[in-house]
Design an enzyme around this catalytic site. Sequence first.
Site, PDB file in Angstrom:
ATOM      1  N   GLY A  72       0.817  -1.198   0.000  1.00 20.92           N
ATOM      2  CA  GLY A  72       0.000   0.000   0.000  1.00 20.92           C
ATOM      3  C   GLY A  72       0.852   1.250   0.000  1.00 20.92           C
ATOM      4  N   GLY A 101       1.444   5.254   1.438  1.00 18.19           N
ATOM      5  CA  GLY A 101       1.358   5.805   2.783  1.00 18.19           C
ATOM      6  C   GLY A 101       2.588   5.515   3.622  1.00 18.19           C
ATOM      7  CG  HIS A 102       3.781   2.011   4.087  1.00 14.33           C
ATOM      8  ND1 HIS A 102       3.170   2.122   5.310  1.00 14.33           N
ATOM      9  CD2 HIS A 102       3.076   1.077   3.405  1.00 14.33           C
ATOM     10  CE1 HIS A 102       2.145   1.289   5.359  1.00 14.33           C
ATOM     11  NE2 HIS A 102       2.065   0.641   4.216  1.00 14.33           N
ATOM     12  CE  LYS A 139       4.992  -3.078   3.808  1.00 14.67           C
ATOM     13  NZ  LYS A 139       4.902  -2.843   2.342  1.00 14.67           N
ATOM     14  CG  ASP A 198       0.909  -6.152   1.008  1.00 12.97           C
ATOM     15  OD1 ASP A 198       0.120  -5.580   0.237  1.00 12.97           O
ATOM     16  OD2 ASP A 198       1.609  -5.533   1.835  1.00 12.97           O
ATOM     17  CG  HIS A 228      -1.174  -0.860   7.189  1.00 14.53           C
ATOM     18  ND1 HIS A 228      -0.398  -1.930   7.543  1.00 14.53           N
ATOM     19  CD2 HIS A 228      -0.996  -0.676   5.864  1.00 14.53           C
ATOM     20  CE1 HIS A 228       0.210  -2.401   6.457  1.00 14.53           C
ATOM     21  NE2 HIS A 228      -0.124  -1.654   5.436  1.00 14.53           N
TER      22      HIS A 228
END
Lengths: 328, 328
Positions: free
Chosen positions: B53, B55-56, B104, B109, B216
């Site tokens: 995703g 956002g990291h 991850k 995922d 998250h």
Amino acid sequence: MKKIINNAADVEREMLEGLVAASPGKLVKLKNHNIVLRANLNKNKVALVSGGGSGHEPAHAGYVGFGMLDAAVAGSVFTSPTAGAILKAIETVANPRGVLCIVKNYTGDVLNFEIAIEKARSEGITVDYVIVADDVASQSTAVGRRGVAGTVLVHKIAGALAETGANLAQVKMIAQRTIDNVRSMGMAITPCTVPANGVPSFELSDKEMEIGIGIHGERGMRREQLTNADGITRKMLDRILSHLEYAGHEVVVMVNGMGGTPFMELCIVNNFIKDYLYRNGGIEVYDTMIGNYMTSIEMAGFSLTLLRLDDELKMYYDAAVDTFALKK
Amino acid sequence: MKKIINNAADVEREMLEGLVAASPGKLVKLKNHNIVLRANLNKNKVALVSGGGSGHEPAHAGYVGFGMLDAAVAGSVFTSPTAGAILKAIETVANPRGVLCIVKNYTGDVLNFEIAIEKARSEGITVDYVIVADDVASQSTAVGRRGVAGTVLVHKIAGALAETGANLAQVKMIAQRTIDNVRSMGMAITPCTVPANGVPSFELSDKEMEIGIGIHGERGMRREQLTNADGITRKMLDRILSHLEYAGHEVVVMVNGMGGTPFMELCIVNNFIKDYLYRNGGIEVYDTMIGNYMTSIEMAGFSLTLLRLDDELKMYYDAAVDTFALKK
């Protein structure tokens, strides 16, 4: 106040010790002083000293190392280091090639650096200084343009020339030329909290932003409605471009986070810049820096810096550097 | 929601375009896909693909480049990329030396990577994968340890070996050995806000913290009273040390900011670590990374990662790397 610290009175020292602990063999901290030095000082080159209040991390200690600074002196958060501390830093790095101090344009910093430099000269140390003044938002204030994120580029370029063995006049000249060619502007969507104060530096509603901030948690020159990233970026670029003739030049762009801004947002800001600069005067982006280079603790917001390049500035910008916060 | 963005629906694409714009000649984005590749793919080495995703940031696109990844595929914020997108990334970098995916440990995922890998194999592509599972806080959950900041070290070490021309089995083996030797734990003092949701992921009083967060924006395993930096750091180190035998080993320490944490606080956290590790089992810190490596948008907090080293891991950890977010 919500922070991951121990005691507010110790943040400056503990932070520098934590940075030095991460840089064994590269950085040392002077005992009883908030001064960080290269572990292996090269006394055959002009020594570069910078500093100012804490709270701008990784500035300035994060820029001590090959290709940038020889020493950084840190005051309390958002407070100039004392003249005595600055003098101690100058004395420690002093050598026959001379010392150049890179000072941000704030009344306290300029005053204390000037006192320290005068004292150092009276001790027979060869030392000179430059004053960085890149913030266009403060152009019409009594003190004039403040020194903000452009300072990092002055460290970089003067530091690179100093490594070549250039003399003090030459290093001062390129530092001044960098200053003459760099302009910045900042904005924020949140305040920050000085640990010793414990309360935010200002209040701002969810729909507002501060335009024209400095780097000390202060309000901007104007409070406006928060618009979108492209609109904010365009407005800030327009303001910078109105202060210096960039048309037809290559530039380095620095998109600088104020400390609490996610990398996602800095990249979104950058996405607007390259085409806009090219369409407005054929300005070509030579290189782009995105990250937290000169911060206001945990403030959310960003500043934009444009450095107008010539061949020599480009060469020293590109030169190798090995510091905690900048590597090439 | 207070963010410097344009439209919430565009943040992933605009962010990747902004990153690529800052890396001309080094990074490209696949048109119509949120996939970032090296501009000059070397098809004579095992190709490394990671993703997950958004956002990291800077993970994972910031780690594409010499010495680390060949491609990064980004899903929506905190959402796995689709199997189709992952397949597209694998197909684009595929070469006779093979492809290794670094995944991850999250249900979505793992599922989507496995589907994509199966499809790629059916197309005749040589591809394998490893699953990073370093977060000790989630050890006893159904899914087991989540993959968090330790993933960056897997990119680094496997990426370095891949550059030497090692074969797929060898690259997979060192990736797995890195995974076997790395553990992490995180905490937060603020939530974060997914742009498409518009509201914070949880609420927390000024005196509370979340211990054992993932990446998250979720709550931690426990909510506790916010104590001081040293106390929090000790508690997290103790937890990590109880999960793997580090005594007598050298380690890499990563102090990872969650996105909104000032560098000042990360350095204060680090200031506690070296002596404590030495006193607890003679653990020696070989190197320390401090910065925002694997974030949760603008969350304030940090994670600690300890990588237990052997001579080979050390060699590949030290190897040259040239990506936007990590350079040596």
